[in-house]
Motif scaffolding. Structure first.
Motif, PDB file in Angstrom:
ATOM      1  N   PHE A  85      -5.749  33.651 155.711  1.00  0.00           N
ATOM      2  CA  PHE A  85      -5.547  32.760 154.553  1.00  0.00           C
ATOM      3  C   PHE A  85      -5.060  31.392 155.023  1.00  0.00           C
ATOM      4  CE2 PHE A  85      -4.566  37.133 153.258  1.00  0.00           C
ATOM      5  CZ  PHE A  85      -5.734  37.344 152.550  1.00  0.00           C
ATOM      6  N   ASN A  86      -4.190  31.403 156.040  1.00  0.00           N
ATOM      7  CA  ASN A  86      -3.712  30.138 156.587  1.00  0.00           C
ATOM      8  C   ASN A  86      -4.864  29.339 157.188  1.00  0.00           C
ATOM      9  OD1 ASN A  86      -1.071  30.625 155.893  1.00  0.00           O
ATOM     10  ND2 ASN A  86      -0.574  31.614 157.823  1.00  0.00           N
ATOM     11  N   ARG A 117      -7.219  28.099 154.392  1.00  0.00           N
ATOM     12  CA  ARG A 117      -6.594  27.000 153.652  1.00  0.00           C
ATOM     13  C   ARG A 117      -6.630  25.717 154.470  1.00  0.00           C
ATOM     14  NH1 ARG A 117      -1.871  29.344 152.037  1.00  0.00           N
ATOM     15  NH2 ARG A 117      -0.699  28.553 153.799  1.00  0.00           N
ATOM     16  N   MET A 130      -1.350  15.721 160.085  1.00  0.00           N
ATOM     17  CA  MET A 130      -0.288  15.800 159.074  1.00  0.00           C
ATOM     18  C   MET A 130      -0.678  16.763 157.953  1.00  0.00           C
ATOM     19  SD  MET A 130       2.186  14.314 160.177  1.00  0.00           S
ATOM     20  CE  MET A 130       2.287  13.633 161.804  1.00  0.00           C
ATOM     21  N   LEU A 149      -0.430  20.316 159.347  1.00  0.00           N
ATOM     22  CA  LEU A 149       0.977  20.638 159.562  1.00  0.00           C
ATOM     23  C   LEU A 149       1.670  20.989 158.248  1.00  0.00           C
ATOM     24  CD1 LEU A 149       2.701  20.586 162.083  1.00  0.00           C
ATOM     25  CD2 LEU A 149       3.311  18.240 161.572  1.00  0.00           C
ATOM     26  N   SER A 150       1.435  20.173 157.223  1.00  0.00           N
ATOM     27  CA  SER A 150       2.158  20.379 155.966  1.00  0.00           C
ATOM     28  C   SER A 150       1.443  21.363 155.050  1.00  0.00           C
ATOM     29  CB  SER A 150       2.363  19.046 155.240  1.00  0.00           C
ATOM     30  OG  SER A 150       1.108  18.496 154.911  1.00  0.00           O
ATOM     31  N   GLY A 151       0.143  21.530 155.240  1.00  0.00           N
ATOM     32  CA  GLY A 151      -0.619  22.341 154.291  1.00  0.00           C
ATOM     33  C   GLY A 151      -0.795  23.792 154.670  1.00  0.00           C
ATOM     34  N   ILE A 152      -0.610  24.125 155.935  1.00  0.00           N
ATOM     35  CA  ILE A 152      -0.861  25.515 156.348  1.00  0.00           C
ATOM     36  C   ILE A 152       0.424  26.328 156.421  1.00  0.00           C
ATOM     37  CG2 ILE A 152      -1.848  27.043 158.064  1.00  0.00           C
ATOM     38  CD1 ILE A 152      -3.698  24.946 158.968  1.00  0.00           C
ATOM     39  N   GLY A 153       1.395  25.809 157.150  1.00  0.00           N
ATOM     40  CA  GLY A 153       2.610  26.594 157.349  1.00  0.00           C
ATOM     41  C   GLY A 153       2.390  27.648 158.410  1.00  0.00           C
ATOM     42  N   GLY A 154       3.427  28.423 158.662  1.00  0.00           N
ATOM     43  CA  GLY A 154       3.334  29.467 159.668  1.00  0.00           C
ATOM     44  C   GLY A 154       3.108  28.901 161.056  1.00  0.00           C
ATOM     45  N   SER A 155       2.800  29.788 161.987  1.00  0.00           N
ATOM     46  CA  SER A 155       2.556  29.346 163.359  1.00  0.00           C
ATOM     47  C   SER A 155       1.288  28.514 163.438  1.00  0.00           C
ATOM     48  CB  SER A 155       2.400  30.549 164.289  1.00  0.00           C
ATOM     49  OG  SER A 155       3.512  31.370 164.205  1.00  0.00           O
ATOM     50  N   ALA A 175       1.827  24.766 162.707  1.00  0.00           N
ATOM     51  CA  ALA A 175       2.535  24.053 163.763  1.00  0.00           C
ATOM     52  C   ALA A 175       1.637  23.867 164.985  1.00  0.00           C
ATOM     53  CB  ALA A 175       3.802  24.808 164.149  1.00  0.00           C
ATOM     54  N   GLY A 213      -1.451  21.681 164.083  1.00  0.00           N
ATOM     55  CA  GLY A 213      -0.901  20.348 163.822  1.00  0.00           C
ATOM     56  C   GLY A 213      -0.608  19.637 165.134  1.00  0.00           C
TER      57      GLY A 213
END
Lengths: 209, 330
Positions: free
Chosen positions: A38-39, A42, A68, A71-77, A80, A83
């Motif tokens: 899902f990450n 997305r 950016m 980094l801000s829209g996925i989250g999780g590892s 990062a 990103g």
């Protein structure tokens, strides 16, 4: 390489990730917590949606905007790590005056080193690095030997696949699967699989273009 | 999947909106990026405590924002770490100049995102990394033990110290101590379903339990047949004791935490079983906490945390707190 190349490839990646979504989700449910697919989906959608924003930007700004957003829209590892990848690509020297194959290899290699540092993971720890590091090394080595682009990319596809498959017999020492110890053995790492799909998609699209 | 849900995309925001309205006397919720702060500004000179992590563990962390605990919390998507822009925005909102202490559970995604957030800050910051889960073998070459329920205790105890105007360094030192003094073991009776996934994270037979489960339904030490509560409790405590090695006659805090789907009636039963075991080892429980504080969505199961106490920890445990989920002494 142009910003159009970035968006076109993001669209191709979306197709190939969606084709393999169930498999990736299942891999993650076996040794992770099931959120990886899902990450990734997305994140790809967010990048594709950036098309009108980045299409006329210089390469560095376009890549940084992607960084950016990821980094801000996925989250999780994944957020990062991807990103960090794009943030480092964006910092590549002179990329606004054109990115040829040599330049792409150089900035990709540096970006993978940055991801390696962010995740504090190396080859053999059952993560996406088992795909990214061999891919970056192969690109750099073969390019220095002045092999043809097509030869290099075909080799990269092969190396990415081997790296992905190598995670099957590994015990994880980094990431969520590390909490499983021996129980993670026998399962391919979902992050290695999704990275391999992305790399293969881009290589094939470049070969066929 | 049966969930109170309209659609998976709005799931988190709708819940945060509800949380904001229900507790407007204590918290304020900000969006784009999302973070929760106290309804009042941070006192000048007070270190700001910020925690965060994937959603699905409520009341941790948003429900622990308020006087005597956190200054802000950054909620990620369900079971996914929050993002650096959330940490930056939260820090800018609550840093009074005395610095920011991040309280981070030891999961790769959380660490990376908090690290990037901290790198982007202009003010000073420090991090307490919690890793109380004794189910996981620790080693310097691995991600190491998970940060789980003891994170709640760290937030309470350091939160109290921060209210006294203690320095960033003092807050970090106490946080590290509470973490080191704590051990947690969890057991799951059922899996949980991430809203976006729509199906359970793992399959567990009707008569099976997962011993050493994490707070995302990730597998633990082993899977086994269900047994009596006494047997399960004894095994959990044995694992914690082995790791924590409390001194004879030492005083402990006993925290029985529900994973979300186990009734309080059962949590108190576990507390009774645990007390009997601990007393048989000549140890004394002088502080206690029972309830759903560090949950895994609707998972049935519980964790037990033991914390070795000293005068400083007891003082900051007993001090007043006023958050949505924890309130006493006010």
């Amino acid at each position: 390489m142009s910003t159009k190349f970035l968006i076109d490839n993001a669209k191709l990646i979306e197709l190939s990730i969606n084709e393999n979504a169930e498999e990736i989700e299942k891999l993650d449910q076996e040794i992770g917590d099931g959120d990886h697919i899902f990450n990734v989906q997305r994140g790809i959608k967010l990048v594709i949606d950036l098309e009108p924003t980045i299409k006329d930007l210089p390469m560095s700004k376009a890549l940084n905007t992607i960084a950016m957003k990821v980094l801000s829209g996925i989250g999780g590892s994944s957020g990062a790590l991807f990103g960090t990848l794009f943030m480092t690509l964006a910092k590549g020297k002179n990329i606004d005056s054109g990115v040829d194959f040599n330049k792409s290899v150089e900035i990709f290699y540096d970006a993978v080193q940055a991801v390696k540092m962010r995740g504090k993971a190396d080859i053999g720890e059952k993560t996406m690095m088992d795909v990214l590091i061999p891919v970056a090394n192969t690109l750099k080595e073969l390019n220095q030997k002045e092999e043809s682009m097509e030869t290099i990319l075909n080799k990269v596809i092969e190396v990415a696949r081997e790296g992905m498959l190598s995670t099957k017999e590994l015990i994880a020492t980094k990431g969520r699967a590390s909490f499983l110890g021996e129980r993670a053995k026998g399962h391919i790492d979902p992050g290695a699989r999704s990275s391999q799909i992305m790399i293969t998609t881009v290589c094939e699209s470049v070969i066929n273009s | 999947m049966k969930k109170f849900m309209n659609n998976a995309d709005d799931f988190l925001n709708e819940s945060l909106q509800g949380f904001k309205m229900a507790h407007s006397d204590i918290v304020n919720v900000h969006f784009d990026p999302s973070f929760i702060t106290r309804s009042s500004k941070t006192k000048e000179g007070k270190v700001a405590l910020i925690s965060g992590g994937g959603s699905g563990h409520e009341p941790m962390h948003g429900g622990l924002v308020g006087f005597g605990m956190l200054d802000a919390a950054c909620p990620g998507y369900v079971f996914s770490a929050p993002t650096p822009d959330q940490m930056v925005a939260a820090s800018e909102a609550v840093d009074s100049g005395a610095g920011v202490l991040f309280i981070v559970k030891n999961y790769s995604g959380d660490i990376m995102n908090f690290e990037m957030g901290a790198e982007m800050l202009t003010g000073k910051s420090a991090t307490v990394l919690t890793n109380d889960d004794v189910a996981v073998e620790d080693s310097s070459f691995t991600t190491g033990r998970r940060g789980v329920a003891a994170t709640v205790l760290v937030e309470k105890i350091v939160g109290s110290l921060a209210e006294t105007g203690a320095s960033l360094k003092e807050c970090k030192t106490l946080g590290d101590k509470v973490n080191k003094n704590s051990g947690t073991m969890g057991v799951a009776f059922s899996s949980c379903t991430v809203p976006a996934a729509g199906k359970p994270t793992f399959d567990l037979g009707l008569d099976e339990i997962e011993f050493g489960v994490g707070i995302h339904g990730e597998p633990g030490r082993r899977r086994e047949k269900i047994k009596s509560s006494k047997e399960i409790t004894d095994e959990m405590l044995e694992a914690i004791m082995e790791d924590l090695k409390p001194d004879n006659n030492g005083e402990l805090l006993l925290f029985v935490n529900g994973m979300g789907g186990t009734p309080l009636l059962e949590l108190y039963l576990i507390f009774d079983n645990a007390m009997k075991y601990i007393e048989s080892k000549n140890l004394k429980v002088s502080k206690s906490l029972v309830g759903n504080y560090c949950t895994s969505l609707e998972m049935q199961g519980a964790s037990i945390t033991l914390t070795k106490l000293d005068g400083e920890i007891v003082k900051h445990w007993d001090s007043p707190v006023n958050t949505a989920a924890m309130r006493w002494g006010m």
